[in-house]
Structures are given as structure tokens and as C-alpha cells.
Design an enzyme around this catalytic site. Structure first.
Site, PDB file in Angstrom:
ATOM      1  N   HIS B 174       0.843  -1.207   0.000  1.00  0.00           N
ATOM      2  CA  HIS B 174       0.000   0.000   0.000  1.00  0.00           C
ATOM      3  C   HIS B 174       0.877   1.257   0.000  1.00  0.00           C
ATOM      4  O   HIS B 174       0.682   2.164  -0.811  1.00  0.00           O
ATOM      5  CB  HIS B 174      -0.900  -0.030   1.242  1.00  0.00           C
ATOM      6  CG  HIS B 174      -1.690   1.206   1.482  1.00  0.00           C
ATOM      7  ND1 HIS B 174      -3.064   1.287   1.282  1.00  0.00           N
ATOM      8  CD2 HIS B 174      -1.330   2.446   1.918  1.00  0.00           C
ATOM      9  CE1 HIS B 174      -3.484   2.502   1.570  1.00  0.00           C
ATOM     10  NE2 HIS B 174      -2.449   3.229   1.973  1.00  0.00           N
ATOM     11  N   GLU B 175       1.839   1.283   0.897  1.00  0.00           N
ATOM     12  CA  GLU B 175       2.675   2.489   1.031  1.00  0.00           C
ATOM     13  C   GLU B 175       3.524   2.723  -0.216  1.00  0.00           C
ATOM     14  O   GLU B 175       3.628   3.851  -0.709  1.00  0.00           O
ATOM     15  CB  GLU B 175       3.566   2.384   2.264  1.00  0.00           C
ATOM     16  CG  GLU B 175       2.820   2.432   3.579  1.00  0.00           C
ATOM     17  CD  GLU B 175       1.927   3.643   3.712  1.00  0.00           C
ATOM     18  OE1 GLU B 175       2.253   4.696   3.159  1.00  0.00           O
ATOM     19  OE2 GLU B 175       0.863   3.516   4.346  1.00  0.00           O
ATOM     20  N   HIS B 178       1.696   4.265  -3.041  1.00  0.00           N
ATOM     21  CA  HIS B 178       1.566   5.736  -3.005  1.00  0.00           C
ATOM     22  C   HIS B 178       2.682   6.380  -3.828  1.00  0.00           C
ATOM     23  O   HIS B 178       2.474   7.421  -4.458  1.00  0.00           O
ATOM     24  CB  HIS B 178       1.634   6.242  -1.564  1.00  0.00           C
ATOM     25  CG  HIS B 178       0.320   6.150  -0.841  1.00  0.00           C
ATOM     26  ND1 HIS B 178      -0.842   6.688  -1.341  1.00  0.00           N
ATOM     27  CD2 HIS B 178      -0.006   5.595   0.359  1.00  0.00           C
ATOM     28  CE1 HIS B 178      -1.840   6.463  -0.482  1.00  0.00           C
ATOM     29  NE2 HIS B 178      -1.348   5.798   0.549  1.00  0.00           N
ATOM     30  N   TYR B 189      -4.283  14.553  -2.861  1.00  0.00           N
ATOM     31  CA  TYR B 189      -4.606  13.784  -1.656  1.00  0.00           C
ATOM     32  C   TYR B 189      -5.698  14.477  -0.841  1.00  0.00           C
ATOM     33  O   TYR B 189      -5.508  14.876   0.297  1.00  0.00           O
ATOM     34  CB  TYR B 189      -3.350  13.594  -0.816  1.00  0.00           C
ATOM     35  CG  TYR B 189      -3.414  12.419   0.129  1.00  0.00           C
ATOM     36  CD1 TYR B 189      -3.494  11.112  -0.338  1.00  0.00           C
ATOM     37  CD2 TYR B 189      -3.392  12.607   1.495  1.00  0.00           C
ATOM     38  CE1 TYR B 189      -3.553  10.043   0.514  1.00  0.00           C
ATOM     39  CE2 TYR B 189      -3.445  11.539   2.371  1.00  0.00           C
ATOM     40  CZ  TYR B 189      -3.527  10.254   1.873  1.00  0.00           C
ATOM     41  OH  TYR B 189      -3.582   9.191   2.733  1.00  0.00           O
ATOM     42  N   GLU B 198      -5.955   6.573  -2.213  1.00  0.00           N
ATOM     43  CA  GLU B 198      -5.949   5.569  -1.143  1.00  0.00           C
ATOM     44  C   GLU B 198      -6.406   4.203  -1.663  1.00  0.00           C
ATOM     45  O   GLU B 198      -5.834   3.171  -1.326  1.00  0.00           O
ATOM     46  CB  GLU B 198      -6.857   6.017   0.003  1.00  0.00           C
ATOM     47  CG  GLU B 198      -6.161   6.861   1.033  1.00  0.00           C
ATOM     48  CD  GLU B 198      -4.979   6.116   1.641  1.00  0.00           C
ATOM     49  OE1 GLU B 198      -5.122   4.929   1.974  1.00  0.00           O
ATOM     50  OE2 GLU B 198      -3.902   6.713   1.761  1.00  0.00           O
ATOM     51  N   ASP B 271      -9.788  13.679   7.924  1.00  0.00           N
ATOM     52  CA  ASP B 271      -9.092  12.687   7.094  1.00  0.00           C
ATOM     53  C   ASP B 271      -8.921  13.189   5.652  1.00  0.00           C
ATOM     54  O   ASP B 271      -9.165  12.461   4.697  1.00  0.00           O
ATOM     55  CB  ASP B 271      -9.885  11.368   7.140  1.00  0.00           C
ATOM     56  CG  ASP B 271      -9.189  10.228   6.402  1.00  0.00           C
ATOM     57  OD1 ASP B 271      -7.943  10.177   6.438  1.00  0.00           O
ATOM     58  OD2 ASP B 271      -9.891   9.417   5.789  1.00  0.00           O
ATOM     59  N   HIS B 276      -9.507   8.014   3.586  1.00  0.00           N
ATOM     60  CA  HIS B 276      -9.487   6.622   4.036  1.00  0.00           C
ATOM     61  C   HIS B 276     -10.903   6.101   4.294  1.00  0.00           C
ATOM     62  O   HIS B 276     -11.066   4.966   4.733  1.00  0.00           O
ATOM     63  CB  HIS B 276      -8.677   6.472   5.325  1.00  0.00           C
ATOM     64  CG  HIS B 276      -7.224   6.763   5.169  1.00  0.00           C
ATOM     65  ND1 HIS B 276      -6.698   8.009   5.384  1.00  0.00           N
ATOM     66  CD2 HIS B 276      -6.188   5.964   4.806  1.00  0.00           C
ATOM     67  CE1 HIS B 276      -5.392   7.972   5.166  1.00  0.00           C
ATOM     68  NE2 HIS B 276      -5.061   6.754   4.812  1.00  0.00           N
TER      69      HIS B 276
END
Lengths: 109, 355
Positions: B174-175, B178, B189, B198, B271, B276
């Protein structure tokens, strides 16, 4: 050691790898509810970071990084800063760490 | 690197660039000419550069010394501080160490690199062989992991709510995704483009895990971050792509608030505008496409999403509907009208209207 004085601190955490509504709730610290040692330490960290004078930190655009909204009332002074990870200023980082440590010792999320 | 052409790839590029290079290196003169011609029709800087190198150097001699897809990982240890990157504790090719998070980070970086290289012929995060760096033991009882634009950062967790953040391979995928999205689509974002950003990380994070396990779509758990919660938390993972809103319901963390369709879209300033939260909607759309198509999700559903992220028609401020439309175009281009119908049905199911 900085002088101890009445303080009220509000901390809100936003962002991170996931959204947790329970962790987003703001938490507050009142110097009246802290031990004298904790209150003195927070006063010292506030002074050392120049919280009321420092320029607002640049907000890095790092996905999943958390943003901490810190509001401090220190006598007549009051200011809100938004700190986004990774926090470059070591003194602000230590202040945030000190605040979070008091929150955790209080047993609050 | 994002391709500059406005349309999807031409069919000839179904042969991956690295295969073309191999033909150019080892094939007959005629094969080499054909491979070079094909490479030359791709407008990416990377392939243009490779082509010029071939022509300038007279062919395969240049290729023989051009590095291929080479993993270059470095794991650092912050030793509880919040300064990056920390001290090097494991470099590429070094033996495993005693510290589990170091090895998990190293292996997770490698699994993600391998996934992108083998499934989509992508040479690391930037498609230019970017070295993969990660810092573990960041901060004290630090409950997060993030990509700072240059490297991965992992906390140890507080041990109360969260375990160490290297424990979940899909979180590492996931990271790093990005980084891919930042390099390609650059989705803002915030709000819907942020939720797409996301969701894309969840999609490919899940696919990294499925690829490592060689799972078919029907066998996958479609959870993100399973294993991150301690036993004290009432929850199974950070998110469920299959059933958004069901991953956790805990007295301290609160209840998973992800919607699975536009009927329950959450308008919020928290958020970053719910990045998210509303990511549950495109997450579920991907799950529906992957399970409708069957087989390995990275092969068709993942390819459609990957090409959409690379598609220049996708703007940085894309809405769900604009993203969905681009997936339809790529579905038809890559796999034909029937697959496009399956993708359209998934977006309709989650309430995203595609004009």
C-alpha cells in the site's frame, strides 16, 4: 526549569494509515489535572519550542502521515498549530511527544 | 514514468519492453530490427532512451551493459527516534538479521518490487529502478506507517492497539503504491481524488499479497492490514475491500466507517476529506470486477487499474466517475467489450454513474 503556570492543551490527531473515529476525538490536558512534574515539563517544552512565536511548519504532502492539531492556552496567550509528520523541528517534536505522553499516562486514547 | 501519449497502449506493446530488449540483444538481425522498431514506437522517455542507446551503440553491445530490473533495498533503524533515515542495518543481498521488523521490511520491499516487475513490467516505484529505502523502529510506540515521498517509514506500534507495522505485507505494498501513484497519476490527496489515491494503494497492496500467495480472487481475504491489531482490539483489519465498513468495531478505535456504495458517501472535512473513508467505494468496485472476472486478480482487473493509473487522460483531480470511465476505456482496450461490461456493472453496483 521553566516556571509552572496554568495551561490548557487540546490535541487532535487526524490522518494516518486508516481512519479511526475513536482516535480522532480531541483530548485535552489541564495543568490542574497533571502532576507538578508533568506541568513543569510541558511549560519547559512550550518555551523551548517557542510555540507562540515559531513560524507555522511547512506541511509535507506525505500520504498516510498524521496531522496533529495542537491548541495551547498559556495564560493570556493562545495559539493553534498543525503539525504533519514527519515533523522537522526537533523542539516541536519533543513538545508533541511530551503532550502525547501525558495523554497516554492519563489513560485516554 | 507516465506515458505521454493520450490514448491507451497500442496492441504491439503487449510484448513487454524487457522481452523486446532481450530479442534486440539475442535475436537475428531481422528480429533485432523488429524489436527496435517496436521499442521506438513507445513514447516513454525510458524506452526512447533505450532505443537511442541501442542505435547509437550498434545494438546488443549497449544492452549487455544496461542494467535491467535490479532490486536495491536498504533498511535503516531509527532506534526510536523520529529522524530519518537512521542507521543502515540491512542492504541488498545481505543476510537476514535477528531483528524481525528489519527482515519483514526487506522482504516486503522485495515482494512489492517483484510484483510490479513481473506483473506489469514496472521497474520499481518510478519505473526507473528507484532504490527502495525503509526505516523501522521509527518513534516511540509509534502507531503508523507512511511513505514520505522518498522512503517508507514504519513504527513499532504501541503494543496496546497496534502491533509492529511491518507485519502486514499489504501495508508495505500500500505504502509503496503511493509512490507509484505519485509518479504516475499524481492524484491530489484530498476528497475524491484522494480517496482514489488511497483505494489504488489498497488495490495494489492487496494484489502484492495475493501475488505472493499465488491466490485467485475467490481465495483472497480482501482485507488490508490483517495482523496489525493486537488481540485487545475488536477487529480483523484496517479495511475490508469486499465488505467496507466491517473491518473493526471497537470501544477505543470506534467503528469502521467506510461506505461500500455512493448511497452512503461520507462528506467530511476530517481525514483530508475522507480519503481513508470513501476509498471503500472504489475498493469494492475493484473487488467486484476481480471476482467477476475470476482467476488471478492482478492479471486482468489489476492490469485495467494499473493502466488507468498510467493513463494521461486521468487528471490529478479525478472524481470517482472520471476514474471509472478511464477503467472502462482500458478494460475495452486490453480485454474487449465483455470485460468492459463487467467493469461497468461493478461501478453501477457501487453507485458510481459513468457518463
Amino acid at each position: 526549569m521553566a516556571s509552572t503556570r496554568p495551561l490548557r492543551i487540546a490535541l487532535q490527531v487526524d490522518g494516518g494509515l486508516a481512519s479511526f473515529p475513536g482516535l480522532r476525538r480531541p483530548v485535552t490536558l489541564d495543568s490542574g489535572n497533571l502532576s507538578p512534574g508533568q506541568a513543569a515539563q510541558l511549560c519547559e517544552l512550550i518555551d523551548r519550542s517557542d510555540f507562540f512565536g515559531v513560524s507555522p511548519p511547512h506541511r509535507a504532502n506525505a500520504p498516510d502521515a498524521r496531522t496533529y492539531t495542537v491548541e495551547i492556552e498559556d495564560g493570556p496567550r493562545r495559539r493553534t498549530l498543525r503539525l504533519t509528520e514527519p515533523i522537522a523541528d526537533p523542539a516541536l517534536r519533543q513538545l508533541l511527544s511530551g503532550i502525547r505522553s501525558c495523554v497516554q499516562r492519563d489513560g485516554k486514547p | 514514468m507516465r506515458r505521454p501519449s493520450s490514448g491507451p497502449r497500442c496492441a504491439c506493446h503487449i510484448i513487454p519492453p524487457h522481452i523486446l530488449r532481450r530479442i534486440a540483444e539475442h535475436g537475428s538481425d531481422a528480429q533485432r530490427r523488429a524489436a527496435l522498431d517496436t521499442l521506438g514506437t513507445d513514447q516513454t522517455l525510458r524506452l526512447a532512451r533505450a532505443t537511442y542507446e541501442l542505435l547509437d551503440a550498434g545494438g546488443h553491445h549497449a544492452l549487455a551493459v544496461t542494467p535491467g530490473f535490479v532490486k536495491q533495498r536498504t533498511v535503516y533503524d531509527a532506534h526510536g527516534a523520529e529522524t530519518l533515515p537512521g542507521r543502515v542495518v540491512r542492504g541488498e543481498g545481505a543476510d537476514a538479521v535477528r531483528d524481525i521488523p528489519v527482515n519483514e521490511a526487506y522482504d516486503g520491499l522485495g515482494a512489492t518490487f517483484d510484483f510490479y516487475a513481473q506483473a506489469y513490467e514496472r521497474n520499481s516505484i518510478d519505473d526507473e529502478g528507484l532504490h527502495l529505502d525503509a526505516t523501522v523502529h521509527y518513534g516511540s510506540r509509534y502507531d503508523n506507517a507512511f511513505w514520505n515521498g522518498q522512503q517508507m517509514v514504519f513504527g513499532d506500534g504501541d503494543g496496546e492497539l497496534f502491533n509492529r507495522f511491518t507485519v502486514a505485507l499489504d501495508v508495505i505494498g500500500h505504502e509503496l503504491t503511493h509512490g507509484v501513484t505519485g509518479d504516475e497519476a499524481g492524484l491530489v490527496y484530498m476528497g475524491q481524488p484522494g480517496a482514489l489515491n488511497e483505494s489504488i494503494s489498497d488495490v495494489f497492496g492487496s494484489l502484492v499479497k495475493q501475488y505472493a500467495r499465488k491466490q485467485a480472487a475467490a481465495e483472497a481475504d480482501w482485507l488490508i492490514g490483517e495482523g496489525l491489531f493486537t488481540a485487545k482490539v475488536n477487529g480483523v483489519a484496517l479495511r475490508s475491500m469486499k465488505a467496507p465498513g466491517t473491518a473493526f468495531d471497537d470501544p477505543v478505535l470506534g467503528k469502521d466507517e467506510q461506505p461500500g456504495s455512493m448511497d452512503h458517501y461520507v462528506r467530511t472535512s476530517a481525514d483530508n476529506g475522507g480519503v481513508h473513508i470513501n476509498s471503500g467505494i472504489p475498493n469494492r468496485a475493484f473487488y467486484l470486477v476481480a471476482t467477476a472476472l475470476g482467476g488471478h486478480a492482478w492479471e486482468r482487473a489489476g492490469r485495467i487499474w494499473y493502466e488507468t493509473v498510467r493513463d494521461r487522460r486521468l487528471r490529478k483531480t479525478a472524481t470517482f466517475a472520471q476514474f471509472a470511465r478511464t477503467t472502462l476505456l482500458n478494460a475495452e482496450h486490453w480485454f474487449g467489450a465483455d470485460v468492459r461490461k463487467d467493469v461497468a456493472a461493478a461501478w453501477a453496483e457501487v453507485g458510481v454513474k459513468v457518463r
